[in-house]
Motif scaffolding. Structure first.
Motif, PDB file in Angstrom:
ATOM      1  N   ASN A 238      42.870  45.898  35.902  1.00 42.66           N
ATOM      2  CA  ASN A 238      43.676  44.846  35.296  1.00 42.66           C
ATOM      3  C   ASN A 238      42.903  43.530  35.271  1.00 42.66           C
ATOM      4  OD1 ASN A 238      46.324  46.406  35.224  1.00 42.66           O
ATOM      5  ND2 ASN A 238      45.674  46.609  37.346  1.00 42.66           N
TER       6      ASN A 238
ATOM      7  N   GLN B 251      51.733  43.441  35.564  1.00 44.70           N
ATOM      8  CA  GLN B 251      50.359  42.989  35.372  1.00 44.70           C
ATOM      9  C   GLN B 251      49.345  43.852  36.105  1.00 44.70           C
ATOM     10  OE1 GLN B 251      50.142  38.796  36.261  1.00 44.70           O
ATOM     11  NE2 GLN B 251      50.962  38.267  34.250  1.00 44.70           N
ATOM     12  N   HIS B 252      49.797  44.572  37.103  1.00 46.83           N
ATOM     13  CA  HIS B 252      48.879  45.408  37.870  1.00 46.83           C
ATOM     14  C   HIS B 252      48.996  46.892  37.547  1.00 46.83           C
ATOM     15  CE1 HIS B 252      48.202  41.876  40.370  1.00 46.83           C
ATOM     16  NE2 HIS B 252      47.198  42.515  40.917  1.00 46.83           N
TER      17      HIS B 252
ATOM     18  N   GLN C 292      48.529  49.267  34.429  1.00 43.46           N
ATOM     19  CA  GLN C 292      48.236  49.449  33.018  1.00 43.46           C
ATOM     20  C   GLN C 292      47.012  50.341  32.882  1.00 43.46           C
ATOM     21  OE1 GLN C 292      48.722  45.828  30.940  1.00 43.46           O
ATOM     22  NE2 GLN C 292      47.381  46.404  29.273  1.00 43.46           N
TER      23      GLN C 292
ATOM     24  N   TYR D  64      43.742  51.284  30.783  1.00 48.50           N
ATOM     25  CA  TYR D  64      42.842  50.646  29.826  1.00 48.50           C
ATOM     26  C   TYR D  64      41.987  51.629  29.041  1.00 48.50           C
ATOM     27  CZ  TYR D  64      44.357  46.268  31.633  1.00 48.50           C
ATOM     28  OH  TYR D  64      45.147  45.211  31.957  1.00 48.50           O
TER      29      TYR D  64
END
Lengths: 367, 526
Positions: free
Chosen positions: A115, A158-159, A161, A163
């Motif tokens: 993140n 926010q932590h 996810q 990618y």
């Protein structure tokens, strides 16, 4: 944030490393067991030992022994010049890593979690991925960006996810997603030896899990080819493609499906870019059905890309619509029950596979 | 030495408490005036004590003179002043008294002296024997008021003034040899002529996209890069043609790159903003603000790593990071100042402060416009130098690069310069005051060097003309070469995406796609 990570790390290393060790002791005669953490650590260790140009940099990689203890013991072995604790400045230290790679070193940049790579994405995309092309091959960037990726537990939007799809959409990058200890060792060693920038997406929840490893895997020359998927389980009725932690889910789903008489083939993608379209399409041509599984968002995701590839290359072989099992199209909720619903579960995969095999009526609000 | 450094920083903050005043001034009037006229320096500042070293003088010097001699209120001495300015003076004076300088008699810069950290890691600011701040003996002016007069009269002032005074008393003690002077001159003229040609070619449609020209800033590129060894690296910005030329990339290769031809230094794959040359250790061409600084810091890190870990004892390579005033408000600048100082990396951060970030005045963008002051805040020397004077830049560059090479750590150098053209060739350049442009045009670094060379009999007019002619030919030749060069072939499209082309993965047939003949022909579907 640091506090959270530290708590997590302590908790995990206590709970999960120990069983791994005890397994090793009690089943020493059987296949050897190794946690993903040990696999990553040993791969780093061996590559650093083999090539003095390899160095590790990132937050807490040195004296703290790694926020997730991946770099444990490396500082003592290689010293602070090669295991470099950086300030909390992702854009700065990622760029420094890229500059070092331009100039002949082989940095391994650890993001405490992927993140935080958002703070440095300019250097990953613009400085690392494009330089070889922009310089017409004069400046290659042999760098590895690694760290835990994907949904952790209870850490909010926010932590949590994935990618994989983000980085896999950028030419010039290679994106690897290990699942078990064999993957972790073989792919990390390949990534470090590779002359191009590699995004190495680990999974925090897998670090403490133990997997059997063969002697071949433990050999210091062991290396996996980048861009080749692995068929984790052969089957003939439906193909399930997955990567990272979702491979485990897919395998569990396959066991459940077996009881219902569905023989599922599970593909561990290992590499998201380059994507092993050949293995996927070959499998689909055999089973005629496809389920893609990923933790990330569904739109423009890895599953969407696989789906496109199968439609382009094996359209005539499909006996059912391709099903995508992905994270819910929402930022990750904090509440445990909502979080569970936002991440693909084994039963979601089972249900999707059954639908594809026309074994059950689709449940509209199943997710 | 540390003490005198403190004093000099302290003096500046005492004398030029700009940041307190700036917000209160009407913005439009601020543009052309880097330093409002109300800040008449205190008397003592005009006659610095002999211990004050050259650089403090040059700072003081440029602060004093760059802003149109505005510090003087005598109408005769302010040729660029607009008539309506007088009312402004009144107002500014009132403000000046309201915010008296007494407010700024805070402590001398604490970092160097009082903090325990500075004792732990004392600055490696060279002592008087090592003229980092320029040799005061060599360069001190006999009378600053005389110089002041000189500037006010509108004469182009370069180091020549300093040397003239010397010359009158002693045998010539010049800052450069004839050979050095000619090298500098040739490099600057090349930069200028090349960029002028770029403008022509751009308007003729021979090059495309964003083209940012370097005119006016040549003293910085030449003054710094001509000190480097081939192994030293340069990391530049989108305004990178002249850095490439100074570093030795042939004009032909740069021009071809701009034309998008296969003979370009990046075979047409980089373009104006992305010049690379591994042979010349030019590490780019970065198009985003602040992006090049970490990369440069990484190159400097590599030099240290090679020396300390790989035991290449002779690796004393230095990296120069060039960037502008706008970048100094960007986080990556601060992140890298921190790490470079922390790890004592062999890097020089060269700020080309041309006062404008596209259309944003430096003074409107930056809380404390004196960028060099950010160096000491991170534990490295911060130097301000007149970036329109190649000899001064060169002096500073020599010591900053020397410091880096000796392993004494990074330096921040603020070169106060000016671009003679718009931000890019697409910029209508409407915000900058014509008077400001005229002021800096009169301080053209090439004219100044020419004057210096001729006045000191280092070169004759004819010799310089010959160089001009030679450069014209070089530039003409580069255009011809670029024009005649072939466009990149189709096959080039898929080349160089990866150092290992297997990165393109495996095709439907189970073979690596890069092994498909269509791939090398450039006809493969990707």
């Amino acid at each position: 944030m640091l506090g959270i990570v530290r708590q997590k790390v302590l908790g995990q290393s206590l709970q999960k490393v120990r069983p791994g060790v005890s397994l090793l002791r009690s089943y020493s005669s059987a296949a050897k067991q190794m946690t993903v953490r040990e696999a990553l650590n040993s791969a780093l260790d061996e590559e650093m030992s083999a090539d003095p140009k390899v160095f590790l940099m990132g937050e807490e990689v040195g004296e703290y022994q790694g926020a997730y203890k991946i770099s444990k013991g490396l500082l003592e072995k290689y010293g602070p010049e090669r295991v470099l604790d950086t300030p909390i400045t992702e854009a700065g230290f990622t760029g420094i890593g890229v500059g070092a790679a331009y100039y002949g070193l082989k940095p391994v940049v650890e993001f405490m979690t992927f993140n935080f790579s958002m703070q440095a994405i300019d250097h990953i995309i613009n400085s690392a991925a494009k330089s070889n092309y922009m310089s017409a091959g004069q400046i290659s960037v042999p760098i590895v960006f690694r760290g835990p990726n994907g949904a952790a537990a209870g850490v909010g939007a926010q932590h949590s996810q994935c990618y994989a799809a983000w980085y896999a959409s950028c030419p010039g990058l290679k994106v690897l997603t290990p699942y078990n200890s064999e993957d972790a060792r073989g792919l990390l060693k390949a990534a470090i030896r590779d002359p191009d920038p590699v995004i190495f997406l680990e999974n925090e929840l897998l670090y403490g899990e133990s997997f059997p490893v063969s002697d071949e895997v433990l050999d210091s020359s062991f290396c996996l080819p980048i861009g080749k998927a692995k068929i984790e389980r052969e089957g003939k009725d439906v193909t399930i493609s997955a990567f990272s932690k979702m491979v485990g889910h897919a395998l569990k789903a396959a066991e459940i499906l077996e009881k219902d008489g569905i023989d599922a083939e599970v593909i561990n993608l290992r590499s998201i870019r380059p994507l092993d379209r050949s293995t996927i399409n070959t499998s689909v041509r055999k089973t005629n059905r496809l389920i893609t599984v990923e933790e990330g968002f569904p739109q423009h995701g890895v599953g969407a890309e696989i789906c496109a590839s199968v439609v382009e290359e094996s359209f005539g072989y499909l006996d059912a619509p391709v099903e995508r099992v992905a994270g819910a199209d929402v930022p990750m909720p904090y509440a445990a029950n909502l979080e569970r619903m936002a991440v693909p579960q084994v039963e979601d995969i089972v249900r999707a596979a059954k639908r594809a095999c026309y074994r059950s009526v689709p449940l509209a609000a199943a997710a | 030495m540390a003490l005198s450094m403190c004093r000099y920083v302290w003096w500046l903050s005492l004398s030029f408490p700009l940041h307190q005043f700036l917000p209160t001034l009407p913005a439009r009037r601020l543009f052309p005036r880097p330093f409002p006229r109300c800040f008449r320096p205190p008397f003592f500042f005009l006659s610095p004590p002999s211990s004050l070293l050259y650089l403090s003088q040059s700072i003081f010097h440029s602060l004093l003179h760059l802003p149109f001699s505005l510090l003087s209120s005598s109408p005769a001495n302010t040729p660029h002043q607009k008539p309506k300015g007088s009312r402004k003076v009144e107002r500014d004076r009132t403000m000046s008294s309201a915010f008296s300088a007494g407010k700024f008699t805070t402590q001398p810069f604490p970092l160097n002296t009082s903090s325990p950290r500075s004792h732990d890691k004392p600055f490696n600011i060279p002592s008087a024997t090592s003229p980092f701040f320029g040799s005061s003996r060599k360069l001190r002016l006999n009378s600053s008021s005389k110089l002041n007069l000189h500037r006010r009269s509108g004469t182009v002032v370069a180091v020549s003034d300093v040397v003239k005074e010397k010359k009158s008393k002693f045998a010539p003690n010049l800052l450069i040899t004839k050979e050095e002077g000619l090298v500098l001159y040739e490099d600057m003229v090349l930069g200028r002529a090349f960029e002028d040609m770029c403008a022509q070619m751009y308007y003729r449609g021979k090059m495309f996209g964003f083209v940012h020209l370097y005119n006016g800033q040549e003293a910085v590129s030449t003054g710094f890069i001509k000190h480097l060894k081939k192994e030293d690296s340069v990391v530049s910005t989108y305004r990178d043609h002249v850095h490439a030329l100074s570093k030795g990339v042939p004009a032909r290769a740069v021009m071809s790159e701009l034309f998008g031809k296969t003979t370009g230094c990046c075979r047409g794959q980089g373009g104006s903003m992305h010049m690379f040359s591994s042979e010349h250790n030019l590490l780019g061409g970065f198009a985003f603000i602040g992006e090049g600084i970490p990369v440069a810091t990484g190159a400097a890190f590599t030099s240290k790593y090679k020396r300390e870990v790989l035991k290449e004892a002779d690796c004393d390579h230095v990296t120069l990071a060039f960037f502008g005033d706008g970048t100094c408000n960007n986080g990556q600048f601060f992140e890298c100042l921190n790490m470079a100082a922390l790890w004592k990396l062999p890097i020089v951060f060269v700020v080309e402060n041309n006062l404008w970030a596209i259309g944003m005045s430096h003074l409107r963008a930056t809380s404390d416009p004196q960028i060099y002051k950010k160096g000491p805040a991170f534990g490295m020397p911060g130097i301000h130098v007149d970036g329109m004077d190649v000899l001064k830049v060169r002096e500073v560059a020599k010591e900053a690069i020397g410091r880096a090479r000796r392993g004494e750590g990074p330096t921040l150098v603020e070169c106060e310069t000016y671009r003679f053209r718009g931000h890019s060739l697409a910029d209508p350049d409407e915000l900058r005051d014509p008077a400001e442009k005229a002021h800096y045009a009169a301080r053209d670094p090439i004219t100044a060097l020419k004057k210096y060379l001729i006045e000191n009999s280092l070169a004759s007019e004819a010799e310089l003309k010959a160089i001009d002619k030679k450069i014209d030919e070089v530039v003409e030749d580069s255009v011809e070469f670029a024009d005649e060069s072939p466009l990149p072939s189709r096959s080039q499209l898929l080349e160089n995406v990866f150092a290992d082309p297997k990165g393109f993965g495996i095709g439907p047939d189970g073979q690596y796609r890069c092994e498909d003949p269509k791939f090398t022909e450039g006809t493969a579907h990707v």
